[in-house]
Design a protein around this motif. Structure first.
Motif, PDB file in Angstrom:
ATOM      1  N   ALA A 163      53.224  65.113 -20.142  1.00  0.00           N
ATOM      2  CA  ALA A 163      52.799  63.738 -19.865  1.00  0.00           C
ATOM      3  C   ALA A 163      51.610  63.676 -18.921  1.00  0.00           C
ATOM      4  CB  ALA A 163      53.983  62.955 -19.274  1.00  0.00           C
ATOM      5  N   SER A 227      49.192  56.360 -24.715  1.00  0.00           N
ATOM      6  CA  SER A 227      50.444  56.936 -25.208  1.00  0.00           C
ATOM      7  C   SER A 227      50.923  56.053 -26.344  1.00  0.00           C
ATOM      8  CB  SER A 227      51.512  56.950 -24.107  1.00  0.00           C
ATOM      9  OG  SER A 227      51.137  57.854 -23.095  1.00  0.00           O
ATOM     10  N   ASP A 270      46.961  59.193 -17.076  1.00  0.00           N
ATOM     11  CA  ASP A 270      47.890  59.863 -17.999  1.00  0.00           C
ATOM     12  C   ASP A 270      49.343  59.589 -17.613  1.00  0.00           C
ATOM     13  OD1 ASP A 270      48.709  61.442 -20.071  1.00  0.00           O
ATOM     14  OD2 ASP A 270      47.908  63.314 -19.285  1.00  0.00           O
ATOM     15  N   ALA A 271      49.638  59.692 -16.319  1.00  0.00           N
ATOM     16  CA  ALA A 271      51.010  59.434 -15.850  1.00  0.00           C
ATOM     17  C   ALA A 271      51.411  57.996 -16.180  1.00  0.00           C
ATOM     18  CB  ALA A 271      51.104  59.667 -14.343  1.00  0.00           C
ATOM     19  N   SER A 273      50.157  55.922 -18.480  1.00  0.00           N
ATOM     20  CA  SER A 273      50.292  55.554 -19.898  1.00  0.00           C
ATOM     21  C   SER A 273      51.675  55.969 -20.411  1.00  0.00           C
ATOM     22  CB  SER A 273      49.159  56.130 -20.752  1.00  0.00           C
ATOM     23  OG  SER A 273      49.327  57.506 -20.955  1.00  0.00           O
ATOM     24  N   THR A 274      52.161  57.121 -20.002  1.00  0.00           N
ATOM     25  CA  THR A 274      53.497  57.554 -20.440  1.00  0.00           C
ATOM     26  C   THR A 274      54.583  56.703 -19.776  1.00  0.00           C
ATOM     27  OG1 THR A 274      52.586  59.784 -20.565  1.00  0.00           O
ATOM     28  CG2 THR A 274      54.960  59.581 -20.795  1.00  0.00           C
TER      29      THR A 274
HETATM   30 MG    MG Z   1      50.629  60.700 -20.296  1.00  0.00          MG
END
Ligand code: MG
Ligand code: AMP
Length: 298
Positions: A163, A227, A270-271, A273-274
């Motif tokens: 993730a 994501s 990134d963190a 979006s997950t």
């Molecule tokens: Mg992610």
């Protein structure tokens, strides 16, 4: 001087596509003075990305490197000294667990592996019993970080950095390489500087559900991560099972179809979006606000 101005008019646009990173299609585009200059830059960046890819690989070990797979293999046995990039990524993973109220749990590797293997097989779901048993070994507090060493106090703890890996790789490259370039790691995008004559990079957010483009956003010195349940999934009895797992149900998260996050930091993009893909919309909005990030839900 050229770089500070965001590219001189004699700079040309060059691109390359890579298929050996993060199990996805990656591309790098830059404005450079010559093909030789671009090739040297791209080769350097590719080498750094390959190193990060290998450090975060939970399934294979590489000679001369302690990576995530080595840590998983030595769980409960001994602490291992790791590279500074991996160490700070693990610190970030622990921090995002807290910030997301447990939605983003890199220590869920034992559960994620069951889904990963079932998806590769493509015919059945993991059994509820196996999921329940694996969920007993997902405590992020069993990840012990001390003075550059990593130890899993639970021998059955397994980590998965899927993730966060692409966003932190994008952030790493962003911090190291000046210039005017766009890096796309399978939908996790870093935009450095601007195009010649100051035009911002244009990021087309595709609609993974119905096709086409959802929105086009200008981006300069920032990140975008998406994501969605269309990136990696399999179908059993006509039901689609995606690769993002809700720790509360131990099943694929069903609240949203796609979440895109724009943010000034790659790891955070990134963190988030997950995490936002898993969380209810109101909780996701509050989390995005905390980071000054903009999110788009589908
Ligand atoms: Mg992610
Ligand atoms: P992304 O494409 O950035 O949304 O990340 C998806 C990947 O993160 C999956 O392929 C898994 O490796 C991992 N993952 C799935 N669910 C979770 C979760 N709840 N917490 C942490 N990692 C997860």
């Amino acid at each position: 001087m050229c770089l500070l101005l965001g590219g001189c008019s004699h700079e040309e646009r060059f691109s390359v596509t890579w298929l050996d990173l993060f199990d996805t299609v990656c591309s790098f585009t830059a404005y450079c003075g010559s093909r030789e200059e671009f090739d040297a830059l791209a080769e350097d960046i590719h080498g750094e990305l390959l190193r990060v890819h290998r450090l975060c690989d939970a399934y294979h070990e590489y000679e001369g490197m302690v990576n995530l797979c080595s840590l998983n293999a030595r769980a409960g046995i001994e602490p291992l000294a790791v590279d500074g990039f991996l160490y700070s990524l693990l610190e970030d993973a622990a921090a995002y667990y807290e910030l997301s109220g447990g939605a983003l749990n890199a220590a869920m590797g034992s559960v994620l592996t069951l889904w990963h293997d079932a998806r590769e097989e493509g015919t059945a779901l993991p059994s509820d019993e196996a999921l329940r048993e694996a969920s007993l070994h997902c405590g992020i507090r069993s990840l012990v970080l001390a003075d550059g060493t990593v130890f899993f106090s639970d021998p059955e703890l397994r980590l998965d950095l899927g993730a966060l890996a692409k966003g932190s790789a994008a952030q790493h490259i962003f911090s190291r390489y000046p210039g005017s370039w766009l890096l796309n790691l399978g939908g996790t995008v870093a935009a450095k500087g601007s195009k010649p004559r100051g035009a911002k990079w244009q990021i087309a957010v595709s609609n993974a559900v119905d096709g086409g483009t959802l929105r086009t956003e200008p981006l300069q010195d920032g990140f975008c991560a998406t994501s969605s349940d269309s990136q990696r999934y399999y179908t059993v009895d006509g039901v689609r099972y995606s690769h993002i797992i809700d720790p509360e149900t131990l099943y694929p998260a069903l609240r949203h179809r796609q979440v895109t996050v724009f943010c000034e930091n790659g790891t955070t993009a990134d963190a988030l979006s997950t995490a936002l893909f898993i969380l209810p919309r109101d909780e996701g909005e509050a989390l995005a606000r905390r980071f000054g990030a903009e999110a788009i839900w589908l």
